[in-house]
Scaffold this motif. Structure first.
Motif, PDB file in Angstrom:
ATOM      1  N   ALA A 171       0.825  -1.247   0.169  1.00 30.72           N
ATOM      2  CA  ALA A 171      -0.075   0.029   0.166  1.00 30.72           C
ATOM      3  C   ALA A 171       0.997   1.253   0.007  1.00 30.72           C
ATOM      4  O   ALA A 171       0.421   2.503   0.173  1.00 30.72           O
ATOM      5  CB  ALA A 171      -1.141   0.102   1.251  1.00 30.72           C
ATOM      6  N   SER A 172       2.064   1.034  -0.236  1.00 26.91           N
ATOM      7  CA  SER A 172       3.080   2.270  -0.149  1.00 26.91           C
ATOM      8  C   SER A 172       3.097   2.938   1.147  1.00 26.91           C
ATOM      9  O   SER A 172       3.408   4.499   1.189  1.00 26.91           O
ATOM     10  CB  SER A 172       2.780   3.142  -1.232  1.00 26.91           C
ATOM     11  N   LEU A 173       2.769   2.230   2.156  1.00 22.98           N
ATOM     12  CA  LEU A 173       2.696   2.969   3.498  1.00 22.98           C
ATOM     13  C   LEU A 173       4.434   2.932   4.181  1.00 22.98           C
ATOM     14  O   LEU A 173       4.565   3.588   5.050  1.00 22.98           O
ATOM     15  CB  LEU A 173       1.630   2.486   4.564  1.00 22.98           C
ATOM     16  N   LEU A 174       4.767   1.786   3.682  1.00 20.78           N
ATOM     17  CA  LEU A 174       6.136   1.624   4.484  1.00 20.78           C
ATOM     18  C   LEU A 174       6.949   1.168   3.383  1.00 20.78           C
ATOM     19  O   LEU A 174       6.808   0.357   2.345  1.00 20.78           O
ATOM     20  CB  LEU A 174       5.893   0.201   5.524  1.00 20.78           C
ATOM     21  N   GLU A 175       8.207   1.077   3.725  1.00 19.56           N
ATOM     22  CA  GLU A 175       9.627   0.655   3.053  1.00 19.56           C
ATOM     23  C   GLU A 175      10.395   0.283   4.030  1.00 19.56           C
ATOM     24  O   GLU A 175      11.074   0.606   4.854  1.00 19.56           O
ATOM     25  CB  GLU A 175      10.207   1.671   2.126  1.00 19.56           C
ATOM     26  N   VAL A 176      10.651  -1.362   4.097  1.00 18.15           N
ATOM     27  CA  VAL A 176      11.100  -1.775   5.209  1.00 18.15           C
ATOM     28  C   VAL A 176      12.051  -3.209   4.643  1.00 18.15           C
ATOM     29  O   VAL A 176      11.969  -3.782   3.653  1.00 18.15           O
ATOM     30  CB  VAL A 176      10.165  -2.466   6.317  1.00 18.15           C
ATOM     31  N   ARG A 177      12.736  -3.620   5.535  1.00 19.54           N
ATOM     32  CA  ARG A 177      13.575  -4.723   5.406  1.00 19.54           C
ATOM     33  C   ARG A 177      13.257  -5.776   6.752  1.00 19.54           C
ATOM     34  O   ARG A 177      13.653  -5.278   7.831  1.00 19.54           O
ATOM     35  CB  ARG A 177      15.061  -4.781   5.368  1.00 19.54           C
ATOM     36  N   MET A 178      12.796  -6.990   6.520  1.00 20.35           N
ATOM     37  CA  MET A 178      12.380  -8.004   7.367  1.00 20.35           C
ATOM     38  C   MET A 178      13.521  -8.757   7.750  1.00 20.35           C
ATOM     39  O   MET A 178      14.005  -9.437   6.917  1.00 20.35           O
ATOM     40  CB  MET A 178      11.047  -8.434   7.266  1.00 20.35           C
ATOM     41  N   ASP A 179      13.918  -8.928   9.098  1.00 15.71           N
ATOM     42  CA  ASP A 179      14.747  -9.970   9.421  1.00 15.71           C
ATOM     43  C   ASP A 179      14.196 -10.731  10.467  1.00 15.71           C
ATOM     44  O   ASP A 179      13.698 -10.736  11.417  1.00 15.71           O
ATOM     45  CB  ASP A 179      15.807  -9.093  10.453  1.00 15.71           C
ATOM     46  N   GLN A 180      13.924 -12.088   9.680  1.00 16.87           N
ATOM     47  CA  GLN A 180      12.891 -13.324  10.405  1.00 16.87           C
ATOM     48  C   GLN A 180      13.763 -13.751  11.643  1.00 16.87           C
ATOM     49  O   GLN A 180      13.254 -14.087  12.683  1.00 16.87           O
ATOM     50  CB  GLN A 180      12.547 -14.099   9.492  1.00 16.87           C
ATOM     51  N   ALA A 181      15.011 -13.967  11.592  1.00 21.87           N
ATOM     52  CA  ALA A 181      15.944 -14.483  12.420  1.00 21.87           C
ATOM     53  C   ALA A 181      15.726 -13.557  13.874  1.00 21.87           C
ATOM     54  O   ALA A 181      15.559 -13.941  14.897  1.00 21.87           O
ATOM     55  CB  ALA A 181      17.382 -14.519  12.127  1.00 21.87           C
ATOM     56  N   SER A 182      15.952 -12.265  13.616  1.00 24.67           N
ATOM     57  CA  SER A 182      16.062 -11.285  15.038  1.00 24.67           C
ATOM     58  C   SER A 182      14.721 -10.956  15.300  1.00 24.67           C
ATOM     59  O   SER A 182      14.504 -10.318  16.199  1.00 24.67           O
ATOM     60  CB  SER A 182      17.062 -10.398  14.688  1.00 24.67           C
TER      61      SER A 182
END
Length: 231
Positions: A171-182
């Protein structure tokens, strides 16, 4: 100029609204509402203010953050003092807050306003989860939002939080990088439904930190330069 333009813009806004063309209706609605910023005679355009406010609540989260906030217009804020439309204004404020918990606490008057203005309960709930995520991400310390904090903001189970984060990105509300490990979301960019006092405060804090970092870097450069010169 206003004497000629206002009736035309008002007519076009109402006409496009009747034709189910909300974007064009809102374009002319904002022109009309701007003429009533002194708060006088707002009753004359109350129907336009009501429809503009309702469309803001109905629209997708991605559209809400791009539209002019209804609270910017005196004719809309006046709805909060009107018994017939105060519940609708409560919904406008809800969207501006981006707080999902407030959505779950809505009373019967607000729910009746949703039905009256054809605001889908499920759609608004999803929208509020997305806006809540954007708000939480914007205020995350050092741009690091934990999965747990994200789930609490969105009001969802931990196993579903990644799905809501992905939807917020889409929805162009966020620009992120997800770190599943942490179990941490690194926030690169967020979009606000409003830019009010709290957002100015957050911006001031970030600018202060940035200025301190720059000052530290410059001091290190000067120290290194002085050391090099003395040797």
């Amino acid at each position: 100029e206003r004497a000629e333009a206002e009736p035309l813009c008002a007519s076009l806004s109402r006409g496009f609204r009747s034709a189910s063309m909300p974007d064009l209706a809102d374009k002319f609605a904002t022109k009309v509402l701007q003429w009533y910023q002194n708060g006088e005679n707002v009753d004359a355009v109350r129907d336009i203010a009501v429809e503009y406010a309702a469309q803001h609540v109905r629209s997708p989260a991605s559209a809400s953050v791009l539209r002019d906030a209804p609270t910017n217009y005196a004719a809309v804020t006046a709805l909060g003092q009107c018994a017939e439309h105060s519940a609708l204004y409560e919904l406008v404020q809800l969207v501006a807050s981006g707080n999902y918990t407030d959505y779950t606490a809505l009373g019967n008057d607000a729910k009746a306003a949703m039905e009256r203005h054809h605001i889908d309960t499920e759609d608004l709930g999803s929208k509020m989860r997305l806006l809540a995520l954007a708000s939480a991400a914007a205020s995350a310390p050092n741009g690091q939002l934990t999965y747990q904090a994200a789930a609490e903001a969105a009001g969802c189970e931990a196993e579903h939080v990644e799905l809501w984060i992905v939807r917020a990105v889409q929805a162009s509300l966020l620009e992120v990088r997800m770190d599943q490990a942490s179990q941490v979301v690194a926030v690169k960019r967020t979009a606000h439904s409003t830019f009010g006092e709290e957002q100015w405060r957050e911006l001031g804090t970030k600018l202060h930190a940035w200025r301190s970092n720059v000052a530290g870097i410059l001091e290190s450069i000067r120290a290194a330069s002085a050391s090099s010169s003395s040797s």
